[in-house]
Design an enzyme around this catalytic site. Sequence first.
Site, PDB file in Angstrom:
ATOM      1  N   LYS A   1      -7.304   1.556  -2.385  1.00  0.00           N
ATOM      2  CA  LYS A   1      -6.901   1.163  -0.956  1.00  0.00           C
ATOM      3  C   LYS A   1      -6.847   2.382   0.091  1.00  0.00           C
ATOM      4  O   LYS A   1      -7.201   2.344   1.030  1.00  0.00           O
ATOM      5  CB  LYS A   1      -5.558   0.624  -1.016  1.00  0.00           C
ATOM      6  CG  LYS A   1      -4.984   0.097  -0.005  1.00  0.00           C
ATOM      7  CD  LYS A   1      -5.850  -0.808   0.982  1.00  0.00           C
ATOM      8  CE  LYS A   1      -5.232  -1.097   2.414  1.00  0.00           C
ATOM      9  NZ  LYS A   1      -3.919  -1.768   2.346  1.00  0.00           N
TER      10      LYS A   1
ATOM     11  N   SER B   1       0.963  -1.113  -0.054  1.00  0.00           N
ATOM     12  CA  SER B   1       0.080  -0.047   0.037  1.00  0.00           C
ATOM     13  C   SER B   1       0.817   1.126  -0.035  1.00  0.00           C
ATOM     14  O   SER B   1       1.637   1.454   0.914  1.00  0.00           O
ATOM     15  CB  SER B   1      -0.791  -0.103   1.189  1.00  0.00           C
ATOM     16  OG  SER B   1      -1.854  -1.091   1.323  1.00  0.00           O
TER      17      SER B   1
ATOM     18  N   LYS C   1       0.803   5.782   8.249  1.00  0.00           N
ATOM     19  CA  LYS C   1       1.465   5.977   6.905  1.00  0.00           C
ATOM     20  C   LYS C   1       0.229   6.055   5.886  1.00  0.00           C
ATOM     21  O   LYS C   1       0.249   6.950   5.157  1.00  0.00           O
ATOM     22  CB  LYS C   1       2.369   4.890   6.690  1.00  0.00           C
ATOM     23  CG  LYS C   1       3.029   4.816   5.107  1.00  0.00           C
ATOM     24  CD  LYS C   1       2.252   3.998   4.195  1.00  0.00           C
ATOM     25  CE  LYS C   1       2.383   2.369   4.604  1.00  0.00           C
ATOM     26  NZ  LYS C   1       1.701   1.617   3.467  1.00  0.00           N
TER      27      LYS C   1
END
Length: 298
Positions: free
Chosen positions: A171, A96, A239
């Site tokens: 995502k 990701s 993140k």
Amino acid sequence: MTSIAFIGLGIMGSPMAVHLQDAGHDVAGYNRSPEKTRPLVEAGGTAADSIADAVRSADVVAIMVPDSPDVEQVLTGEGGVLEHARPGTLVVDFSSIRPDVTVRLAEAARERGLRYLDAPVSGGEAGAKNAALSIMVGGEPADFEAARPVFDAVGKTVVHVGPTGSGQTVKAANQLIVAANIQALAESVAFLEAYGVDLPSALEVLGGGLAGSKVLDQKKQNMIDKSFTPGFRIALHHKDLGIVTAAAREKGVVVPLGGLVAQLMGSALANGDGDLDHSGLLRGVERLSGRLGTDRTS
């Protein structure tokens, strides 16, 4: 049988590589910590000494590493995939990372004659272990179809969502929804406990109504037990929310809830909870409410 190089054998990558080996593929795994290759080797796969060793004869290169710089290093660094993979190799990045980085890396891969799909996953450690991941895939439709046997070995819901970078964009949206749900669940748990309500019973009945969700189903026991062994770490979700807020800003989209949850995730990280499961956001609510115990898992 397909020859697959799998780069990154952590919490997610290790069971995914094992599933691919069990499905009849020939998997060579590489991880910076060599001991992480043991489950794959026990399943009949091989441990590679380097990225170059893993990818040199691979038909497919699968990548599952934490962040954009890690993927860049794996692909473009000295001894990396672009240097050693054969022309025509299909690169599948399960990591990701930022959509813009994905687009740039895909272009670099195609310049070297490689095919490229961004295919981030959702479902956490449980989904990886059970081969039940949701996989959102960006790239060329023909490459998506070519990668179907790989996806089917590790995922349950596999959807081609658009051109390169689309998988990473979807995502990012997933991580926003999940974070907001976990934070709402954490606040509800703290609220219920403050009033002395039987927590398991309360969460059971909430799960049967409109408040029910996969987040509630999968994370309620962590919050009941105050046990936050990582399935997906706060540091990684922090993140991902940075990706959400940056990408939204680039397109002029306002995400006020996303910004708030990103700050709460950042607070958890700053308070030393980064290696806990993201259900550990409960600790942040307890901290703000003056109810946080001294035990780090409580």
